[in-house]
Motif scaffolding. Structure first.
Motif, mmCIF file in Angstrom:
data_model
loop_
_atom_site.group_PDB
_atom_site.id
_atom_site.type_symbol
_atom_site.label_atom_id
_atom_site.label_comp_id
_atom_site.label_asym_id
_atom_site.label_seq_id
_atom_site.Cartn_x
_atom_site.Cartn_y
_atom_site.Cartn_z
ATOM 1 N N PHE A 143 0.860 -1.180 0.000
ATOM 2 C CA PHE A 143 0.000 0.000 0.000
ATOM 3 C C PHE A 143 0.903 1.239 0.000
ATOM 4 O O PHE A 143 2.020 1.188 0.521
ATOM 5 C CB PHE A 143 -0.882 0.012 1.244
ATOM 6 N N GLU A 145 0.850 3.807 1.825
ATOM 7 C CA GLU A 145 1.115 4.388 3.144
ATOM 8 C C GLU A 145 0.844 3.348 4.223
ATOM 9 O O GLU A 145 0.214 2.318 3.959
ATOM 10 C CB GLU A 145 0.263 5.641 3.389
ATOM 11 N N ILE A 147 -0.947 1.927 7.582
ATOM 12 C CA ILE A 147 -2.291 2.070 8.150
ATOM 13 C C ILE A 147 -2.213 1.542 9.581
ATOM 14 O O ILE A 147 -1.712 0.428 9.806
ATOM 15 C CB ILE A 147 -3.329 1.273 7.326
ATOM 16 N N LYS A 200 -5.824 6.038 -2.780
ATOM 17 C CA LYS A 200 -6.594 6.495 -1.610
ATOM 18 C C LYS A 200 -7.675 7.473 -2.062
ATOM 19 O O LYS A 200 -7.353 8.448 -2.766
ATOM 20 C CB LYS A 200 -5.646 7.173 -0.617
ATOM 21 N N THR A 201 -8.936 7.232 -1.706
ATOM 22 C CA THR A 201 -10.025 8.168 -2.021
ATOM 23 C C THR A 201 -10.831 8.387 -0.739
ATOM 24 O O THR A 201 -10.681 7.627 0.223
ATOM 25 C CB THR A 201 -10.992 7.616 -3.098
ATOM 26 N N ASN A 202 -11.722 9.394 -0.755
ATOM 27 C CA ASN A 202 -12.571 9.621 0.427
ATOM 28 C C ASN A 202 -13.473 8.434 0.713
ATOM 29 O O ASN A 202 -13.842 8.177 1.848
ATOM 30 C CB ASN A 202 -13.475 10.851 0.217
ATOM 31 N N GLY A 204 -12.773 5.240 0.157
ATOM 32 C CA GLY A 204 -12.045 4.026 0.552
ATOM 33 C C GLY A 204 -10.832 3.828 -0.340
ATOM 34 O O GLY A 204 -10.521 4.672 -1.194
ATOM 35 N N TRP A 205 -10.128 2.706 -0.152
ATOM 36 C CA TRP A 205 -9.019 2.366 -1.044
ATOM 37 C C TRP A 205 -9.594 1.825 -2.338
ATOM 38 O O TRP A 205 -10.305 0.817 -2.328
ATOM 39 C CB TRP A 205 -8.132 1.290 -0.395
ATOM 40 N N LEU A 227 -11.016 2.331 4.361
ATOM 41 C CA LEU A 227 -9.794 3.128 4.507
ATOM 42 C C LEU A 227 -8.997 2.762 5.756
ATOM 43 O O LEU A 227 -7.778 2.665 5.726
ATOM 44 C CB LEU A 227 -10.142 4.614 4.619
ATOM 45 N N LYS A 228 -9.706 2.555 6.869
ATOM 46 C CA LYS A 228 -9.002 2.299 8.139
ATOM 47 C C LYS A 228 -8.694 0.821 8.330
ATOM 48 O O LYS A 228 -7.776 0.459 9.045
ATOM 49 C CB LYS A 228 -9.863 2.783 9.308
ATOM 50 N N PRO A 230 -8.305 -2.091 5.631
ATOM 51 C CA PRO A 230 -8.400 -2.563 4.242
ATOM 52 C C PRO A 230 -8.643 -4.066 4.107
ATOM 53 O O PRO A 230 -8.734 -4.564 2.986
ATOM 54 C CB PRO A 230 -7.042 -2.151 3.649
#
Ligand code: BMA
Length: 296
Positions: A143, A145, A147, A200-202, A204-205, A227-228, A230
């Motif tokens: 990924f 970044e 998490i 990354k989007t608002n 979700g991934w 997002l938090k 995955p």
């Protein structure tokens, strides 16, 4: 229904005699931006996958200002150099974490395919970090970044997409299936694997992935992960976003293949790069406006 829109009818990168290791095909490229240039780090083969000669894969690099017109570097940037990589290096996926680029790729020995990793500060000179999972496996990416303070990766234990996490990029834990082939689907009933690293989007991934059917046609699909966390799949479109249609996607070294290892984010869209028929590379766009309905 979300669909990719081809940006050109012709490939943006094709094989030639620049160096002899890429005469057979150029395809399946990692894509990443650096210093306002788009870098495609692509799989090159000396002989096409359908020839009587056993192909060996290595990685070449091409650069572009606009993401469509590319210039190739004159020499390969990464060649197989150990027993796991005897038949070369395939399908790179690249992310940047802090100031370092990390590439996961398939090391192919001729007998087994294993996920290997390398790192670089400049995308051209790569330092090996070794085999990531000592088992038959491919289609892996980190990924972009951490998490909850952990590294995450995708991988593919046939025929499913898996996820795992790690504290140190060495020991991988919490392996979990996140997507399986859908038996009733016309395009993804046999196996699935990721395309490139997720965006990354608002909502979700955003994950672009490939699906294969019983006729061995490779198409691309789209899904969203939490997002938090995955490990949680929150949405999966039932229809593909790209299937082989153009002549060079249907006919080439391996027929009927669109296969992606990455894309680039722009303000209003993503450019998704894909290999066609294991021979050449094309680009198709995904408009962010088409994803609006996914925001909850
Ligand atoms: C997969 C990978 C890809 C290839 C695809 C279609 O297993 O080897 O590199 O594009 O098959 O041949």
């Amino acid at each position: 229904m979300i669909q990719l829109k081809r940006m050109t009818k012709r490939p943006v990168l094709s094989p030639n005699d620049l160096w002899k290791g890429e005469r057979g095909g150029v395809f399946n490229a990692a894509a990443i931006k650096k210093d306002d240039l788009v870098y495609l780090i692509y799989r090159a083969v000396d002989y096409p996958g359908n020839s009587d000669f056993k192909f060996t894969s290595s990685l070449g690099c091409a650069l572009s200002e606009d993401g469509i017109s590319f210039n190739k570097l004159e020499k390969p940037i990464f060649l197989g150099n150990n027993s796991q990589e005897k038949r070369g290096i395939e399908d790179p996926r690249i992310v940047k974490l802090e100031d370092t680029y990390y590439m996961m790729y398939t090391g192919f020995s001729g007998k087994s395919a294993k996920i290997c990793m390398a790192k670089s500060k400049n995308l051209i000179h790569w330092e090996r970090m070794g085999i990531v999972l000592d088992e038959d496996n491919k289609d892996a990416s980190l990924f972009p970044e951490k998490i909850n303070n952990k590294y995450y990766m995708f991988h593919r234990r046939h025929p499913n997409i898996w996820i795992a996490n790690s504290d140190d990029l060495k020991t991988w834990e919490n392996h979990k299936i996140i997507m399986e082939p859908l038996p009733s689907s016309k395009w993804e009933c046999q196996k699935v694997g990721i395309a490139g690293p997720p965006f990354k989007t608002n909502a979700g991934w955003l994950l672009i992935y490939h699906g294969v059917n019983n006729e061995k046609v490779y198409s691309l699909g789209i899904a969203l992960l939490d997002l938090k966390d995955p490990q949680k799949l929150i949405w999966r479109q039932r229809e593909p976003i790209l299937t082989p249609e153009l002549g060079w996607e249907k006919n080439g070294a391996v027929k009927n293949v669109v296969f992606s290892c990455g894309g680039i984010e722009y303000d209003d869209c993503y450019y998704i790069y894909y290999g066609g028929a294991d021979t050449a590379i094309g680009v198709a766009r995904l408009d962010k406006a088409d994803l609006d309905h996914l925001k909850s």
